[in-house]
Write a protein that holds these residues in place. Sequence first.
Motif: not given
Length: 496
Positions: A130-139, A141-144, A473-482
């Motif tokens: 997955g990934t970690v998104v560089p969002v605003e400070a204090g949060f 956000n990671y994507v499974l 692999m992307r085709e067989y998975t869905s991103p979930k943003s947390i």
Amino acid sequence: MPGNRTPMTPQTKLFIGGAFVDALDGATIATLNPHDNSPIADVAEAKAADVDRAVEAAAKAFPAWSAMAAMDRGRLLLKLADAIEADAETLARLESLDTGHPLRDTRGLDVPRTAVTYRYFGGMADKFEGTVVPVEAGFLNYVLREPVGVVGQIVPWNFPLMFTSWKMGPALAAGCTVVLKPSELTPLSTLRIAELMRDVGFPAGVVNIVPGYGATAGQRLVDHPEVRKIAFTGSTAIGRSVVRGSAGNLKKVQLELGGKGANIVFDDANLAAAVNGAAFAIFHNQGQACIAGSRLLLHEKIADEFLDRFLKLARSIRLGDPLAEGTEMGPLTSRMHQQRVLDYCAVAREEGGEILTGGRAPDDPALSKGCYVEPTVVRADPGSRVCREEVFGPFVTVSTFKTDEEALAIANGTEYGLGGGLWTSNLQRAHRFAKAMISGMVWVNCYKRVNPGSPFGGVHASGYGREMGFEAMREYTSPKSIWVNVDAQLPPYYRR
Ligand code: NDP
């Protein structure tokens, strides 16, 4: 370890919930040897109720399989790859018997590529992150990447062993469970893979194999409300019906459909390499390949010399029993398909095309009961039906061009966009064309190269979605943003 079953006693039952079982109504379909149309075996025929059983088994297996450590899922795929290599000769003979691919191809290409694909996705299972998104400070956000669930996979008759690995490899690595319908014409190698999967320890229900007709078993899989994705390889017409059928539960769809690959030979090409490459592009597997180079575009300066060499090569290809050593081209996979290709030969004549060689079934009495068609080369107008429609046989059209612009316009002049090639020693032209061709894949000074790491698929009427590599692999998975509040002070939204 897997037993060394001979191809003459193939597995013939449905594989559901980890067991080989008869169809509920006991129905069977005879699978034929395309060399002489003799029956090989009666294979259980799945109907809607059998597909329902298979989906139920896959749904039951999904929670544990998707929760299993990715490394352990990968380990099973790696074991399967080893088992395929240990079973290579049986698999190669079974595939040749059922499909008509010459043994030299099933031994040299289909089986090794199948093993390599499972091995690639075995290695991929615990590296697809997955990934970690560089969002605003204090949060935070990671994507499974979460597996989509139970997937239905529909595989055609032209490369059953290989296409099954392209579909099951990424699905299983991603944590999906599978119900796969092979074509009723060529189910045997897929059932052998199911035996190997059982033997290496895949849990019951993770993979289910349901041979049957498209209109019944295939359609039920497409319509089933618990199937979350359909991966389909086949004709554009059925691809469209899969999209319509997916509307019920809005399942994901991945389509690998037809093609009408342009293979362009420029006047600065290495002609010896181009002649050989162009013959492989269309005559390998009797031209039954979506990526076949089925339209030869020749620069007018080299057209005569190229054709002279190409026709000599085409006429020298050794047709014969796919199981005989030395056979270079086998029969088409079914009588119906042989007739379809012969019908296109008639269309070519009606349209004023010139059949330069082939255009008929061979005279050889030893081949008279089989589904053979001679290597066929047709000089045809680029606008004619045989230059626009997918023939899917050892049938290549030839037309000439004067300028690069003309070549590009002809190459891009069909509704398809799957694979295409060009032969040139001009580096700038090579890159310019590779970019300008409307195509999911372009081969420069080669043709039909595939690798489990390289995305495979097309655009326009050739479908959408990609097999292989990270794309699969992307085709067989869905991103979930947390989103997690790690230390942010939230201003009150409602100021009271
Ligand atoms: P189809 O598209 O009919 O068959 C491909 C697969 O889809 C088979 O497993 C088939 O089962 C299944 N199927 C058929 N109808 C349905 C349905 N309603 N719902 C779900 N699945 C279904 O191809 P054909 O075998 O008829 O070949 C016709 C042409 O299609 C070829 O000449 C070629 O041009 C193209 N083609 C392209 C392929 C590719 O690699 N992209 C592969 C095969 C064909 P069943 O076998 O029982 O019909």
